[in-house]
Scaffold this motif. Structure first.
Motif, PDB file in Angstrom:
ATOM      1  N   GLY A  99       0.845  -1.193   0.000  1.00  0.00           N
ATOM      2  CA  GLY A  99       0.000   0.000   0.000  1.00  0.00           C
ATOM      3  C   GLY A  99       0.876   1.237   0.000  1.00  0.00           C
ATOM      4  O   GLY A  99       1.739   1.396  -0.858  1.00  0.00           O
ATOM      5  N   THR A 100       0.712   2.110   0.984  1.00  0.00           N
ATOM      6  CA  THR A 100       1.525   3.330   1.064  1.00  0.00           C
ATOM      7  C   THR A 100       1.699   3.742   2.514  1.00  0.00           C
ATOM      8  O   THR A 100       0.858   3.440   3.369  1.00  0.00           O
ATOM      9  N   ILE A 101       2.817   4.390   2.814  1.00  0.00           N
ATOM     10  CA  ILE A 101       3.041   4.907   4.165  1.00  0.00           C
ATOM     11  C   ILE A 101       2.174   6.145   4.353  1.00  0.00           C
ATOM     12  O   ILE A 101       2.227   7.086   3.556  1.00  0.00           O
ATOM     13  N   THR A 102       1.365   6.139   5.403  1.00  0.00           N
ATOM     14  CA  THR A 102       0.437   7.243   5.642  1.00  0.00           C
ATOM     15  C   THR A 102       0.865   8.161   6.783  1.00  0.00           C
ATOM     16  O   THR A 102       0.529   9.343   6.800  1.00  0.00           O
ATOM     17  N   VAL A 103       1.621   7.622   7.754  1.00  0.00           N
ATOM     18  CA  VAL A 103       1.989   8.403   8.932  1.00  0.00           C
ATOM     19  C   VAL A 103       3.393   8.003   9.395  1.00  0.00           C
ATOM     20  O   VAL A 103       3.760   6.828   9.358  1.00  0.00           O
ATOM     21  N   CYS A 154      13.067   7.749  18.711  1.00  0.00           N
ATOM     22  CA  CYS A 154      12.645   6.589  17.930  1.00  0.00           C
ATOM     23  C   CYS A 154      11.720   7.050  16.811  1.00  0.00           C
ATOM     24  O   CYS A 154      11.010   8.049  16.935  1.00  0.00           O
ATOM     25  N   CYS A 155      11.728   6.301  15.722  1.00  0.00           N
ATOM     26  CA  CYS A 155      10.894   6.617  14.565  1.00  0.00           C
ATOM     27  C   CYS A 155      10.085   5.377  14.178  1.00  0.00           C
ATOM     28  O   CYS A 155      10.580   4.248  14.282  1.00  0.00           O
ATOM     29  N   PHE A 156       8.852   5.584  13.737  1.00  0.00           N
ATOM     30  CA  PHE A 156       7.970   4.507  13.300  1.00  0.00           C
ATOM     31  C   PHE A 156       7.319   4.930  11.988  1.00  0.00           C
ATOM     32  O   PHE A 156       7.098   6.119  11.760  1.00  0.00           O
ATOM     33  N   ALA A 157       6.998   3.956  11.140  1.00  0.00           N
ATOM     34  CA  ALA A 157       6.253   4.234   9.914  1.00  0.00           C
ATOM     35  C   ALA A 157       4.998   3.382   9.893  1.00  0.00           C
ATOM     36  O   ALA A 157       5.025   2.209  10.274  1.00  0.00           O
ATOM     37  N   SER A 158       3.889   3.965   9.442  1.00  0.00           N
ATOM     38  CA  SER A 158       2.606   3.263   9.481  1.00  0.00           C
ATOM     39  C   SER A 158       1.937   3.278   8.119  1.00  0.00           C
ATOM     40  O   SER A 158       1.915   4.300   7.428  1.00  0.00           O
ATOM     41  N   THR A 159       1.395   2.122   7.731  1.00  0.00           N
ATOM     42  CA  THR A 159       0.505   2.036   6.584  1.00  0.00           C
ATOM     43  C   THR A 159      -0.913   1.855   7.124  1.00  0.00           C
ATOM     44  O   THR A 159      -1.129   1.855   8.339  1.00  0.00           O
ATOM     45  N   ALA A 160      -1.861   1.653   6.246  1.00  0.00           N
ATOM     46  CA  ALA A 160      -3.239   1.487   6.700  1.00  0.00           C
ATOM     47  C   ALA A 160      -3.416   0.227   7.535  1.00  0.00           C
ATOM     48  O   ALA A 160      -4.307   0.156   8.386  1.00  0.00           O
ATOM     49  N   SER A 161      -2.542  -0.777   7.333  1.00  0.00           N
ATOM     50  CA  SER A 161      -2.751  -2.059   8.001  1.00  0.00           C
ATOM     51  C   SER A 161      -1.620  -2.481   8.933  1.00  0.00           C
ATOM     52  O   SER A 161      -1.791  -3.428   9.697  1.00  0.00           O
ATOM     53  N   ALA A 162      -0.461  -1.825   8.881  1.00  0.00           N
ATOM     54  CA  ALA A 162       0.667  -2.320   9.672  1.00  0.00           C
ATOM     55  C   ALA A 162       1.602  -1.184  10.057  1.00  0.00           C
ATOM     56  O   ALA A 162       1.679  -0.158   9.384  1.00  0.00           O
ATOM     57  N   ARG A 163       2.347  -1.362  11.143  1.00  0.00           N
ATOM     58  CA  ARG A 163       3.305  -0.347  11.599  1.00  0.00           C
ATOM     59  C   ARG A 163       4.621  -1.010  11.965  1.00  0.00           C
ATOM     60  O   ARG A 163       4.654  -2.080  12.569  1.00  0.00           O
ATOM     61  N   GLU A 164       5.692  -0.384  11.575  1.00  0.00           N
ATOM     62  CA  GLU A 164       7.041  -0.913  11.801  1.00  0.00           C
ATOM     63  C   GLU A 164       7.405  -0.911  13.281  1.00  0.00           C
ATOM     64  O   GLU A 164       6.959  -0.052  14.041  1.00  0.00           O
ATOM     65  N   VAL A 165       8.213  -1.880  13.688  1.00  0.00           N
ATOM     66  CA  VAL A 165       8.784  -1.850  15.027  1.00  0.00           C
ATOM     67  C   VAL A 165       9.693  -0.629  15.132  1.00  0.00           C
ATOM     68  O   VAL A 165      10.110  -0.059  14.133  1.00  0.00           O
ATOM     69  N   ALA A 166      10.002  -0.218  16.355  1.00  0.00           N
ATOM     70  CA  ALA A 166      10.709   1.036  16.577  1.00  0.00           C
ATOM     71  C   ALA A 166      12.091   1.049  15.934  1.00  0.00           C
ATOM     72  O   ALA A 166      12.845   0.075  16.022  1.00  0.00           O
ATOM     73  N   LEU A 167      12.420   2.156  15.275  1.00  0.00           N
ATOM     74  CA  LEU A 167      13.767   2.419  14.782  1.00  0.00           C
ATOM     75  C   LEU A 167      14.372   3.451  15.721  1.00  0.00           C
ATOM     76  O   LEU A 167      14.093   4.648  15.612  1.00  0.00           O
ATOM     77  N   CYS A 168      15.172   2.981  16.676  1.00  0.00           N
ATOM     78  CA  CYS A 168      15.674   3.857  17.737  1.00  0.00           C
ATOM     79  C   CYS A 168      17.170   4.136  17.578  1.00  0.00           C
ATOM     80  O   CYS A 168      17.752   3.850  16.526  1.00  0.00           O
ATOM     81  N   ASN A 169      17.773   4.695  18.627  1.00  0.00           N
ATOM     82  CA  ASN A 169      19.192   5.062  18.645  1.00  0.00           C
ATOM     83  C   ASN A 169      19.519   6.142  17.625  1.00  0.00           C
ATOM     84  O   ASN A 169      20.645   6.226  17.135  1.00  0.00           O
ATOM     85  N   ASN A 170      18.514   6.964  17.280  1.00  0.00           N
ATOM     86  CA  ASN A 170      18.762   8.163  16.487  1.00  0.00           C
ATOM     87  C   ASN A 170      19.014   9.320  17.456  1.00  0.00           C
ATOM     88  O   ASN A 170      18.532   9.301  18.587  1.00  0.00           O
ATOM     89  N   SER A 171      19.757  10.321  17.027  1.00  0.00           N
ATOM     90  CA  SER A 171      20.125  11.395  17.934  1.00  0.00           C
ATOM     91  C   SER A 171      19.985  12.753  17.258  1.00  0.00           C
ATOM     92  O   SER A 171      20.371  12.925  16.099  1.00  0.00           O
ATOM     93  N   PHE A 172      19.424  13.719  18.000  1.00  0.00           N
ATOM     94  CA  PHE A 172      19.309  15.095  17.518  1.00  0.00           C
ATOM     95  C   PHE A 172      20.239  15.982  18.344  1.00  0.00           C
ATOM     96  O   PHE A 172      20.145  16.027  19.570  1.00  0.00           O
ATOM     97  N   ASN A 173      21.135  16.673  17.670  1.00  0.00           N
ATOM     98  CA  ASN A 173      22.128  17.532  18.312  1.00  0.00           C
ATOM     99  C   ASN A 173      22.038  18.925  17.699  1.00  0.00           C
ATOM    100  O   ASN A 173      22.035  19.076  16.479  1.00  0.00           O
ATOM    101  N   SER A 174      21.931  19.955  18.537  1.00  0.00           N
ATOM    102  CA  SER A 174      21.794  21.313  18.023  1.00  0.00           C
ATOM    103  C   SER A 174      22.494  22.285  18.957  1.00  0.00           C
ATOM    104  O   SER A 174      22.402  22.158  20.183  1.00  0.00           O
ATOM    105  N   VAL A 175      23.203  23.248  18.389  1.00  0.00           N
ATOM    106  CA  VAL A 175      23.938  24.226  19.199  1.00  0.00           C
ATOM    107  C   VAL A 175      23.565  25.637  18.770  1.00  0.00           C
ATOM    108  O   VAL A 175      23.231  25.883  17.607  1.00  0.00           O
ATOM    109  N   VAL A 176      23.602  26.566  19.716  1.00  0.00           N
ATOM    110  CA  VAL A 176      23.298  27.957  19.384  1.00  0.00           C
ATOM    111  C   VAL A 176      24.405  28.506  18.489  1.00  0.00           C
ATOM    112  O   VAL A 176      25.564  28.094  18.599  1.00  0.00           O
ATOM    113  N   PRO A 177      24.072  29.415  17.582  1.00  0.00           N
ATOM    114  CA  PRO A 177      25.097  29.962  16.694  1.00  0.00           C
ATOM    115  C   PRO A 177      26.183  30.694  17.488  1.00  0.00           C
ATOM    116  O   PRO A 177      25.880  31.570  18.300  1.00  0.00           O
ATOM    117  N   PRO A 178      27.444  30.342  17.291  1.00  0.00           N
ATOM    118  CA  PRO A 178      28.520  31.064  17.987  1.00  0.00           C
ATOM    119  C   PRO A 178      28.635  32.499  17.482  1.00  0.00           C
ATOM    120  O   PRO A 178      28.184  32.824  16.385  1.00  0.00           O
TER     121      PRO A 178
END
Length: 294
Positions: A99-103, A154-178
């Protein structure tokens, strides 16, 4: 095949350092730099995080499934590195879609809420999805990879009938402009103030340097505007002279090449977050840094 010999690679970085130091001008601003409001609580991160088109929902995402038609995910950019106030990009690869990924769902670990990102159009059975993410300029999330527990999600992808198990260990890093001529560095959880930041013209390629301490130097090469995926210059076959985005780190007589991660550039501010490896493959370090090259 490695892109060049250890000796040549190290010489290239040392030349960059010498050129950089000759072009650097110490900033006249107060050396006491602000790291902004550092966020360490996943709920606070969720409150200020901006993901275009997403809705913040209280609770946890719907339960996972694992059937024959469950989508499969992998990440192309596990560590998102950016400058606060600017978009960083999180890219996932998907396959086995019926099908297609909806969410798409994103949840910072241990947070009491999650982001719901509706998608439109036909995703097809496989492909990539890129999600912009940013926090306001006054905030920072400092760390890299597994050492940055506050920014892990963690990130997940969902179709109308099924959803992926968690894709974790992702990291967001952000610093203020020097401030102009200033920067900040974090090596394996230890922070440093950068004393000079340089924009180096090395002829056939361009480099950006962040100098700190008496003998420490990070060089970033061939950055394009926006987010750049770093090329592995230790185990790969390409390096700075090939025009690819890459990074290196010199500490005294120890040389490390970037093997994974991302770097951003917006015309004056550079940042990097990634894993660096010594040229013999004996040890790795986590590096995040930023500098204002104007």
């Amino acid at each position: 095949m490695k892109f060049t010999s250890y000796s040549l690679a190290k010489q290239l970085l040392i030349v960059s350092l010498l050129l950089g130091l000759s072009q650097c001008k110490k900033s006249s601003v107060d050396p006491t730099e602000s790291n902004g409001i550092e966020l360490t609580d996943p709920n606070e991160i969720s409150k200020v995080m901006v993901i275009p088109g997403a809705t913040l929902v209280q609770g946890t995402p719907p339960p996972t499934t694992n059937t024959s038609d469950t989508p499969r995910l992998s990440t192309a950019t596990p560590d998102v590195s950016t400058i606060s106030g600017q978009d960083g990009t999180f890219t996932i690869n998907y396959s086995n879609v019926v099908g297609t990924i909806t969410v798409i769902y994103i949840r910072f670990e241990d947070a009491d809420s999650y982001f719901k990102i509706p998608l439109s159009g036909n995703s097809g059975s496989s492909g990539q999805i890129t999600i912009p993410m940013r926090i306001p300029e006054k905030y920072s999330i400092v760390g890299s990879g597994s050492k940055n527990s506050a920014g892990r999600f963690c990130c997940f992808a969902s179709t109308a009938s099924a959803r992926e198990v968690a894709l974790c260990n992702n990291s967001f890093n952000s610093v203020v402009p020097p401030r102009p001529g200033k920067g900040a560095v974090n090596i394996d959880g230890k922070s440093y103030d950068a004393t000079a930041v340089c924009n180096m013209d090395l002829g056939s390629f361009k480099g950006y340097g962040i100098v700190f301490g008496d003998d420490k130097f990070i060089a970033l090469y061939n950055l394009r505007s926006g987010t750049n995926k770093l090329v592995d210059i230790v185990n790969g076959s390409k390096g700075p002279t090939d025009g690819v985005p890459c990074a290196a780190y010199l500490e005294g007589s120890n040389f490390y090449g970037g093997v994974s991660g991302t770097a951003t550039y917006n015309g004056k501010v550079v940042s990097v977050s990634g894993v660096f490896e010594d040229y013999y493959g004996n040890s790795q370090i986590n590096v995040s840094a930023s500098g204002n090259c104007q």
